[in-house]
Design a protein around this motif. Structure first.
Motif, PDB file in Angstrom:
ATOM      1  N   GLY A 533       0.741  -1.283  -0.106  1.00 27.74           N
ATOM      2  CA  GLY A 533      -0.016  -0.076  -0.040  1.00 27.74           C
ATOM      3  C   GLY A 533       0.945   1.165   0.177  1.00 27.74           C
ATOM      4  N   GLY A 534       1.871   1.230   0.717  1.00 23.66           N
ATOM      5  CA  GLY A 534       2.760   2.469   0.950  1.00 23.66           C
ATOM      6  C   GLY A 534       3.551   2.502  -0.406  1.00 23.66           C
ATOM      7  N   LEU A 535       3.843   1.556  -1.244  1.00 25.57           N
ATOM      8  CA  LEU A 535       4.261   1.663  -2.735  1.00 25.57           C
ATOM      9  C   LEU A 535       3.068   1.841  -3.655  1.00 25.57           C
ATOM     10  N   LYS A 536       1.846   2.112  -3.213  1.00 26.12           N
ATOM     11  CA  LYS A 536       0.991   2.465  -4.219  1.00 26.12           C
ATOM     12  C   LYS A 536       0.610   1.187  -4.990  1.00 26.12           C
ATOM     13  N   ARG A 537       0.939   0.122  -4.639  1.00 29.02           N
ATOM     14  CA  ARG A 537       0.731  -0.984  -5.383  1.00 29.02           C
ATOM     15  C   ARG A 537      -0.850  -1.698  -4.765  1.00 29.02           C
ATOM     16  N   ARG A 542      -4.524  -5.579  -1.611  1.00 31.89           N
ATOM     17  CA  ARG A 542      -5.833  -6.143  -1.478  1.00 31.89           C
ATOM     18  C   ARG A 542      -5.791  -7.680  -1.365  1.00 31.89           C
ATOM     19  N   ALA A 543      -4.963  -8.305  -2.488  1.00 31.95           N
ATOM     20  CA  ALA A 543      -4.657  -9.654  -2.577  1.00 31.95           C
ATOM     21  C   ALA A 543      -4.106 -10.267  -1.513  1.00 31.95           C
ATOM     22  N   TYR A 544      -3.150  -9.466  -0.734  1.00 33.04           N
ATOM     23  CA  TYR A 544      -2.456 -10.051   0.793  1.00 33.04           C
ATOM     24  C   TYR A 544      -3.659  -9.857   1.718  1.00 33.04           C
ATOM     25  N   ARG A 566      -6.967  -2.606   6.017  1.00 36.70           N
ATOM     26  CA  ARG A 566      -7.682  -2.322   5.001  1.00 36.70           C
ATOM     27  C   ARG A 566      -8.392  -1.001   4.829  1.00 36.70           C
ATOM     28  N   ASN A 567      -8.861  -0.607   5.721  1.00 37.24           N
ATOM     29  CA  ASN A 567      -9.432   0.897   5.692  1.00 37.24           C
ATOM     30  C   ASN A 567      -8.341   1.811   5.690  1.00 37.24           C
ATOM     31  N   GLU A 573      -5.356   5.457  -0.716  1.00 41.95           N
ATOM     32  CA  GLU A 573      -5.756   5.115  -2.284  1.00 41.95           C
ATOM     33  C   GLU A 573      -6.612   6.527  -2.499  1.00 41.95           C
ATOM     34  N   THR A 574      -7.741   6.492  -1.562  1.00 41.57           N
ATOM     35  CA  THR A 574      -8.717   7.554  -1.998  1.00 41.57           C
ATOM     36  C   THR A 574      -8.028   8.995  -1.887  1.00 41.57           C
ATOM     37  N   HIS A 575      -7.330   9.099  -0.782  1.00 41.73           N
ATOM     38  CA  HIS A 575      -6.374  10.615  -0.530  1.00 41.73           C
ATOM     39  C   HIS A 575      -5.695  10.902  -1.869  1.00 41.73           C
TER      40      HIS A 575
END
Length: 582
Positions: A533-537, A542-544, A566-567, A573-575
């Motif tokens: 998530g930090g790497l924007k992948r 989500r798979a993990y 997840r939140n 991602e929304t930001h």
């Protein structure tokens, strides 16, 4: 009525006395806390929390809850895991319930030892007479009770009974005695229920601990003693060997990739291990959780001299009872000595089963030479009881246990490390840090890479959480994975990269290294999801997260952690999407 009660009390006076003495010996320990591996294998072990996690645990190494990765010590003990699961469902984290269960098992074992001694002594000394002919005070019952008392007061029984998660031997020994008794009944009567009992107790023993292999070994001895002429004995041996074969097949499948036993190593180091164990059996003066065994260069001489000593004993007409006791000790200690190859350490609790052999030899001496041996025997029992009382005091807490161990083995890396860990749990971080450094240095000199690595890992933990020094913590963790890479070291290093440095690429690399050592782990899946998530992948993240939720579906706490992660990723991602739109 009064006469009947008195008659029953007289008949069972030895049974009552043995249970009373054993119960009084262990009564002070009823509220002793969980210590050492008991914390991780019982209190913090998610495998015991519900039936679904139990199923997964039954197909894994017994110690998987405390091992760093998949390079497990080859212990497959599903019966132990199942018993601990049912205990956890009944008692939760109330230590009293577990201890009462251990005491009951031990008391049953003491009574079985007493009954077995009576029958063995009678069979050897008076095969043509009934047991009632020798029921007087100084006869077989008295000698058997005294020997059973010696067994229950031996100091190395204390660790076996108080170490809750190490309940294998206190299951195997009563099963072994019960199997031999059922075998005797089976060969005499031919009733199928006794054969069924043999199968049942063999399964329980072998799937409880590796020492359960003693059952087919002793059944083989009984067949040899009958010169292979008894078909019922042959059938008993056959069914026990089938059970052993099934266990070996399942174990091989479950423990793929684990360390294993090598025959050549066993032959080379067995002599030194054997004599060290024998010395500790006879002189249990320095009881220890860990005793280093030295490799004996003169192994070939041992294998030549040992049969010669047996031949001399036969020529000198050493009593068959004493010979049987020594043979029992020698055979019973062998499985534990062979397993030392995976750890290199011997513990006095491994003598729980073998000590029955020496107690049997003591019973014969007491019976044969009562005038000379009675006071000597009483002195030994009192001495052992005193040593047991002293040993019991060490189990009051984890710190007292390892402080006692440290006094015996102040330079053993494992002992030094665990003493440091006990101090850390007590909040004495400066003392813990000093001991971790000492453990690292001692392990480095002995080339014990795993202990050296875990000492560096704990040093890093203290530096990070107590002294707020992430840079030094990171350096120690890098040294740790260079010496001996473990799941926990890679995981901790990844957390520092992610939480302290915000270096998600380095964090992902560390987490991936941890995943290679222990796949399908909830914490690592959650950590990898965060780094991705930090790497924007986000798709990979989500798979993990999906995998983490499946792995943590049995724990409410893990469900909450996965939902929170997840939140967090969704908000990020929304930001990012909002920022791009602007």
């Amino acid at each position: 009525m009064k006469t009947l009660v008195q008659s029953k009390l007289k008949k069972f006076k030895y049974h009552i006395a043995l249970v009373a003495i054993t119960a009084s010996l262990f009564a002070p320990t009823l509220n002793y806390p969980f210590v050492w591996d008991d914390k991780e294998l019982i209190v913090n072990n998610p495998a015991l929390h519900n039936i679904d996690t139990l199923k997964d645990s039954l197909s894994r190494n017994y110690l998987h809850a405390i091992t760093n990765d998949n390079r497990d010590i080859p212990f497959y003990r599903p019966i132990n895991t199942a018993i601990l699961y049912f205990e956890y469902q009944l008692f939760g984290t109330n230590v009293r319930g577990y201890r009462i269960f251990q005491y009951l098992l031990h008391c049953i074992t003491v009574l079985l030892v007493f009954i077995a001694f009576k029958r063995i002594l009678h069979w050897f000394l008076h095969p043509a007479e009934s047991e009632s002919d020798h029921s007087q005070e100084g006869g077989i019952p008295f000698a058997s009770a005294a020997a059973a008392l010696l067994f229950t007061t031996t100091p190395y029984c204390i660790d076996s009974v108080l170490f809750i998660s190490n309940l294998g031997d206190i299951i195997v020994l009563p099963c072994l005695i019960a199997t031999i008794g059922a075998h005797a009944r089976w060969t005499e009567s031919g009733k199928v229920k006794y054969l069924a009992a043999i199968i049942f107790f063999t399964i329980i023993a072998i799937f409880s601990k590796e020492t359960g292999v003693l059952i087919p070994v002793f059944l083989l001895f009984t067949l040899i003693s009958r010169r292979f002429r008894n078909r019922k004995s042959l059938l008993s041996l056959a069914v026990s060997v089938v059970v052993l074969g099934i266990y070996i097949a399942i174990r091989a499948k479950v423990l793929q990739g684990s360390m294993d036993i090598h025959l050549q190593t066993a032959v080379i180091r067995f002599p030194a291990d054997f004599f060290t164990a024998l010395f500790l059996s006879i002189f249990p003066c320095s009881l220890s959780l860990i005793t280093s065994m030295s490799v004996y260069a003169g192994a070939p001489y041992f294998w030549l001299l040992f049969p010669l000593l047996i031949l001399i004993a036969v020529k000198l007409r050493v009593s068959s009872v004493i010979a049987a006791g020594l043979v029992f000790w020698s055979v019973a200690v062998a499985p534990s000595l062979l397993l030392l190859q995976t750890s290199g350490e011997f513990a006095s609790r491994y003598l729980y089963i073998p000590s029955v052999g020496l107690a049997l030899a003591g019973a014969f001496l007491l019976l044969k030479y009562p005038k000379y041996s009675k006071f000597f025997f009483a002195g030994i029992v009192l001495t052992f009881a005193l040593l047991s009382f002293i040993r019991i005091q060490a189990w009051k807490s984890e710190l007292s246990l390892w402080q006692a161990e440290y006094q015996i083995n102040p330079n053993h890396p494992h002992t030094v490390f665990n003493t440091g860990f006990a101090y850390e749990n007590q909040g004495n971080y400066s003392k813990a840090l000093a001991l971790y450094l000492k453990a690292h240095d001692k392990a480095k000199k002995r080339r014990l890479a795993p202990i050296q690595a875990i000492a560096l890992e704990r040093i890093a933990s203290v530096l990070l959480h107590k002294y707020n020094d992430p840079e030094r913590a990171k350096r120690n963790l890098k040294l740790s994975v260079a010496v001996f890479p473990t799941f926990s070291a890679w995981y901790s290093l990844g957390l520092i990269y992610a939480e302290q440095d915000r270096n998600y690429a380095a964090a992902l690399s560390a987490f991936k290294s941890a995943e290679k050592l222990k796949s399908n782990s909830f914490p690592i899946c959650l950590a990898i999801a965060g780094a991705l998530g930090g790497l924007k992948r986000f798709e990979e993240a989500r798979a993990y997260l999906d995998l983490a939720e499946r792995l943590g579906s049995y724990s409410e706490e893990q469900k909450r952690e996965a939902k929170q992660r997840r939140n967090e990723i969704l908000e990020y991602e929304t930001h990012l999407g909002s920022s791009n739109n602007k």
